[in-house]
Design an enzyme around this catalytic site. Structure first.
Site, PDB file in Angstrom:
ATOM      1  CD  GLU A  62      51.285  39.428  45.578  1.00  0.00           C
ATOM      2  OE1 GLU A  62      49.961  39.780  46.009  1.00  0.00           O
ATOM      3  OE2 GLU A  62      51.471  38.536  44.843  1.00  0.00           O
ATOM      4  CG  ASP A 136      61.748  35.545  38.787  1.00  0.00           C
ATOM      5  OD1 ASP A 136      60.794  34.611  38.509  1.00  0.00           O
ATOM      6  OD2 ASP A 136      61.750  36.522  38.085  1.00  0.00           O
ATOM      7  CE  LYS A 140      73.699  28.499  35.578  1.00  0.00           C
ATOM      8  NZ  LYS A 140      73.295  29.243  34.388  1.00  0.00           N
ATOM      9  NE  ARG A 212      48.972  31.100  36.271  1.00  0.00           N
ATOM     10  CZ  ARG A 212      48.645  30.604  35.052  1.00  0.00           C
ATOM     11  NH1 ARG A 212      47.527  30.232  34.919  1.00  0.00           N
ATOM     12  NH2 ARG A 212      49.585  30.603  34.274  1.00  0.00           N
TER      13      ARG A 212
HETATM   14  C1  LIG Z   1      58.246  32.874  40.029  1.00  0.00           C
HETATM   15  S1  LIG Z   1      57.123  34.017  39.692  1.00  0.00           S
HETATM   16  C2  LIG Z   1      56.107  33.972  41.036  1.00  0.00           C
HETATM   17  C3  LIG Z   1      54.602  34.723  40.802  1.00  0.00           C
HETATM   18  C4  LIG Z   1      53.664  34.928  41.678  1.00  0.00           C
HETATM   19  N1  LIG Z   1      53.986  35.661  42.844  1.00  0.00           N
HETATM   20  C5  LIG Z   1      53.221  33.383  42.276  1.00  0.00           C
HETATM   21  O1  LIG Z   1      53.572  32.924  43.142  1.00  0.00           O
HETATM   22  O2  LIG Z   1      52.487  32.892  41.376  1.00  0.00           O
HETATM   23  C6  LIG Z   1      58.046  35.489  40.099  1.00  0.00           C
HETATM   24  C7  LIG Z   1      57.590  36.621  39.377  1.00  0.00           C
HETATM   25  O3  LIG Z   1      58.141  37.860  39.998  1.00  0.00           O
HETATM   26  C8  LIG Z   1      58.090  38.710  38.914  1.00  0.00           C
HETATM   27  N2  LIG Z   1      59.409  39.629  39.045  1.00  0.00           N
HETATM   28  C9  LIG Z   1      60.761  39.537  38.864  1.00  0.00           C
HETATM   29  N3  LIG Z   1      61.483  40.599  38.968  1.00  0.00           N
HETATM   30  C10 LIG Z   1      60.587  41.512  39.532  1.00  0.00           C
HETATM   31  C11 LIG Z   1      60.551  42.730  40.024  1.00  0.00           C
HETATM   32  N4  LIG Z   1      61.915  43.655  39.944  1.00  0.00           N
HETATM   33  N5  LIG Z   1      59.572  43.554  40.392  1.00  0.00           N
HETATM   34  C12 LIG Z   1      58.280  42.954  40.252  1.00  0.00           C
HETATM   35  N6  LIG Z   1      58.121  41.775  39.871  1.00  0.00           N
HETATM   36  C13 LIG Z   1      59.183  40.985  39.512  1.00  0.00           C
HETATM   37  C14 LIG Z   1      58.454  37.845  37.656  1.00  0.00           C
HETATM   38  O4  LIG Z   1      57.976  38.631  36.474  1.00  0.00           O
HETATM   39  C15 LIG Z   1      57.645  36.691  38.144  1.00  0.00           C
HETATM   40  O5  LIG Z   1      56.132  36.725  37.465  1.00  0.00           O
END
Ligand SMILES: C[S@@+](CC[C@H](N)C(=O)[O-])C[C@H]1O[C@@H](n2cnc3c(N)ncnc32)[C@H](O)[C@@H]1O
Length: 234
Positions: A62, A136, A140, A212
């Protein structure tokens, strides 16, 4: 297309936003200090199922597990499978550790940091599932290269999945959705979109719990889109 080249960071130029938020509660700090080292992905070397879990079980990966709800749910559902979860955000890691402790889950390994650094160390053709849920958005246009859904990471995901393995992707972000569909269209020789009816992507597939982030998106009225792609034979 920028193909994935093993060991070439320029094809995998990922940046993440915050890695720290609210101060951890003392119970959470305790889990980060004591439980995390016991189940952390080793710092170096190839990450085979035998090395991580002691046998040749199916492996799931994941990317960005957030608070770890999906990771813990899947690990609990499939106790004979092995799960690797990566997340740079310490508060999310602490929440995942709470789920792992409370569920007495023995089949999860965590990395607090970039998922792609870990994914590249997994042998090619060794994963049964890869999950990318609500990455994320980087909405942009000038930040589009930072999106996880891009040719370099998708090539790497394709390389690491075994034939017949599944890549699950979910988003509530319309700009990301459009971008992701275009990326996956370029990768149609590697993946089949598992979709029977036109509106399949509007329905939560079985065994895919709400995260969440997703719950929050729905609360503010967003639609959520779900995609399952099967790795084709190489
Ligand atoms: C919008 S959140 C969604 C979290 C989770 N998947 C959910 O659906 O609740 C996106 C997550 O991706 C993580 N993230 C961003 N870049 C990442 C990377 N290079 N490797 C692992 N996780 C990353 C962020 O820290 C964040 O917790």
């Amino acid at each position: 297309m920028t193909a994935y080249k093993p060991g070439d960071p320029t094809t995998l130029n990922r940046l993440y936003g915050r890695s720290k938020g609210k101060k951890l509660r003392s119970e959470q700090s305790d889990l980060v200090e004591n439980l995390l080292p016991q189940i952390a992905v080793p710092d170096e070397g190839v990450l085979t199922s035998e090395r991580l879990f002691g046998d040749a079980r199916s492996m799931h990966f994941e990317i960005g597990f957030g608070g770890g709800e999906h990771l813990a749910y899947r690990a609990d559902l499939l106790p004979d499978h092995g799960f690797i979860g990566c997340e740079p955000f310490v508060n999310g890691v602490a929440m995942a550790l709470t789920h792992i402790r409370d569920g007495a889950l023995r089949n999860v390994r965590l990395h607090m940091g970039d998922a792609l650094e870990i994914l590249r160390r997994v042998p090619d053709g060794s994963l049964s599932f890869v999950y990318l849920l609500h990455p994320d958005p980087w909405p942009k246009a000038r930040h589009a290269k930072r999106r996880m859904m891009n040719d370099g990471p998708v090539d790497m995901i394709a390389a690491k999945l075994k034939p017949g393995g599944e890549f699950r992707f979910g988003t509530d972000h319309p700009i990301y959705l459009r971008h992701a569909l275009m990326v996956m269209q370029r990768h149609r020789e590697q993946f089949d979109w598992l979709c029977n009816k036109a509106d399949d992507f509007l329905k939560r597939p079985g065994g895919w719990p709400e995260t969440r982030y997703e719950a929050k998106a729905r609360r503010i009225g967003h639609e959520v889109w779900y995609f399952r792609y099967r790795r084709r034979d190489a």
